[in-house]
Every structure is written in C-alpha cells, then in structure tokens.
Design a protein around this motif. Structure first.
Motif, PDB file in Angstrom:
ATOM      1  N   PRO A  20       0.834  -1.215   0.000  1.00 14.46           N
ATOM      2  CA  PRO A  20       0.000   0.000   0.000  1.00 14.46           C
ATOM      3  C   PRO A  20       0.864   1.258   0.000  1.00 14.46           C
ATOM      4  N   ARG A  55      -4.274  -0.824  -5.055  1.00 12.99           N
ATOM      5  CA  ARG A  55      -5.034  -0.669  -3.798  1.00 12.99           C
ATOM      6  C   ARG A  55      -5.539   0.764  -3.683  1.00 12.99           C
ATOM      7  N   THR A  56      -4.558   1.722  -3.592  1.00 14.09           N
ATOM      8  CA  THR A  56      -4.931   3.128  -3.347  1.00 14.09           C
ATOM      9  C   THR A  56      -4.997   3.926  -4.640  1.00 14.09           C
ATOM     10  N   ARG A  82      -7.498   4.305  -7.556  1.00 11.26           N
ATOM     11  CA  ARG A  82      -7.578   3.044  -8.300  1.00 11.26           C
ATOM     12  C   ARG A  82      -8.870   3.024  -9.105  1.00 11.26           C
TER      13      ARG A  82
END
Ligand code: SAH
Length: 246
Positions: A20, A55-56, A82
C-alpha cells in the motif's frame, strides 16, 4: 478526454509496487525494478516515477537516490485513485505456455476483474506458473496506464467450481456446440465467462455446466475460435454490450 497533464510527462516510467502506498512514503527498490529504473531508464535523483499499488491508486514519486543495484523513491502526491473495473470474471482452461500468456495479457487490458484457471477433462497443461502469469498481467497494466490488476486464482477443477457456483452470478459458458447470442444475454452487473481448452468440453462436462444454476450457453459466432481468441472475443463482446465501453 481529460486534458493530458503537463507533469509528470507522458514518458514518465510507471511501475507496480505490491504494497500500500501513501503520502510522504520513502521506498527502496532492488532487483528487477531497480535495474529497470536505474540502469535501463538511467533515472537520476529528482526524476519522476509513477507508482501504482492496485489498492490506493497511482502516485507521483521522485528519485531520491539511485545506484546500480537499488533505487530510493520518495512519494510526492496522489495522481489518481484506483480505477473501477466491471465485475466480470474469466474462467478458462489452461492452454499452452505462449498462448495462455497472451490470454492473460489481453484479458487484463480488456478490464477483467478475476482470472480463474479451470482444469477440465481435456486440459493438456498440468502445471501452471502463476508467477509468470501474474508478471504478464502486471506488465500489461504498467504498459496500458492501468491502476487495477485482475485477481489471479489458483487453478480449480471444473466440477468443484460448478458445485459451488453462486447462481446470482451468470456463468456465460462459451459453447462451441452452439448457444444464445452473447449480446442477447450479457447484462450489466456481476458475470463470468467460461472458455474451454483446445480440445473443447466433453459432452458430460457440457451437460454438467448447463445443469448449473446461473449457467447460460452462449455462441461466439459460426466460426470455431482458438481458446485464447474466444476468451478475448467474449470479454470484448461483454464489455461492449454490458460493460463500461458505452
Ligand atoms: N476442439 C473444439 C474447439 C475448442 S475451441 C472443436 O473443434 O469443436 C476452445 C474453446 O473456445 C471452446 O471450448 C469454447 O469455450 C470456445 N469457443 C471457440 N469457438 C467458439 C464459438 N464459435 N462459440 C462458442 N465458444 C467457442
């Protein structure tokens, strides 16, 4: 079309990192990513790099230090979140090495959410190198400006998948023996496409699939397609009819 931002330049290298990401983070990469950035792209301190983590979203980073074996990047700010991809799964019988690589790469580009290898009676490939397939999906995402990767599952036997199939997710079974026109059955929302091996499905498997609640036999036209072509064609047809190509 969104205006092309002036910074970072379109030529900025893009890399997937499997952790992350967050503001102000400093990360040091070694191995292949470091070699690519430091030695192939010959990046120097201050140069921009775009990182995404599935993810982010995607982040702008700056080279803080680069040696032949390692590179340190400092994250500056978030570039975009994302992306969303339609909830479409591809169940496919593993096929020969080069062709399955092509299938994984094209399914990734086309926006598939999950790749589920399925072992059928006529599947000729017994061992699957998932690391190699994942590397192809990552490379496709890096090259096609994507921020999301498909989930790549361990292979599973057809019978097991069918017994536990969630009936609320239509299973569009590409049946070379014939089926409904794809455009007539593709609906927005959760869905899955099932493609057989080079040798096709056995009659027993065909019957088992058609007995599964949620399964719908579809035709991909009057011509027999290679498995990898059928996969790409079916995904494209679904994306155009029920996906996010509108
Ligand atoms: N050996 C088989 C063809 C297998 S093609 C034969 O000659 O009949 C591999 C897979 O691609 C099939 O199992 C099916 O899932 C899909 N496929 C290929 N052409 C198709 C078509 N025209 N309609 C539906 N599915 C097709």
């Amino acid at each position: 079309m969104t205006a092309t931002p002036a910074w970072p330049p379109a030529s900025t290298p893009r890399l997937f990192v499997d952790r992350p990401l967050g503001p102000g983070m400093v990360l040091t990469l070694d191995g292949a990513p470091a070699n690519y950035l430091a030695n192939v792209m010959r990046l120097k301190p201050g140069d921009p790099v775009r990182l995404f983590d599935d993810r982010t979203g995607e982040w702008l980073a700056e080279v803080a230090m680069a040696t032949r074996r390692a590179i340190t990047l400092k994250l500056a700010g978030a570039l975009r979140p994302r992306e969303e991809v339609p909830d479409l799964w591809l169940l496919f019988a593993p096929i020969k090495k080069g062709r399955i690589d092509w299938l994984v790469e094209k399914a990734t580009e086309l926006g598939i959410a999950r790749l589920q290898p399925v072992v059928t009676q006529r599947t000729i490939v017994d061992r699957l190198n998932l690391d190699r397939l994942r590397a192809h999906a990552i490379e496709a995402a890096e090259q096609c400006d994507r921020t999301a990767l498909p989930v790549l599952n361990e292979p599973a036997k057809l019978g097991m998948l069918l017994r536990g199939w969630p009936a609320e997710r239509p299973l569009l079974f590409a049946d070379e023996a014939g089926g409904l026109p794809l455009a007539d059955v593709a609906r927005p929302g959760a869905a899955a496409i099932l493609i057989g091996p080079e040798g096709g499905f056995t009659d027993e498997e065909r019957a088992q699939i058609r007995r599964t609640p949620g399964a719908i036999g579809i035709s991909l036209g009057p011509r027999i397609l290679r498995a990898e072509t059928a996969a790409a064609a079916a995904i494209a047809g679904w994306m155009a009819t029920a996906g996010d190509w509108r």
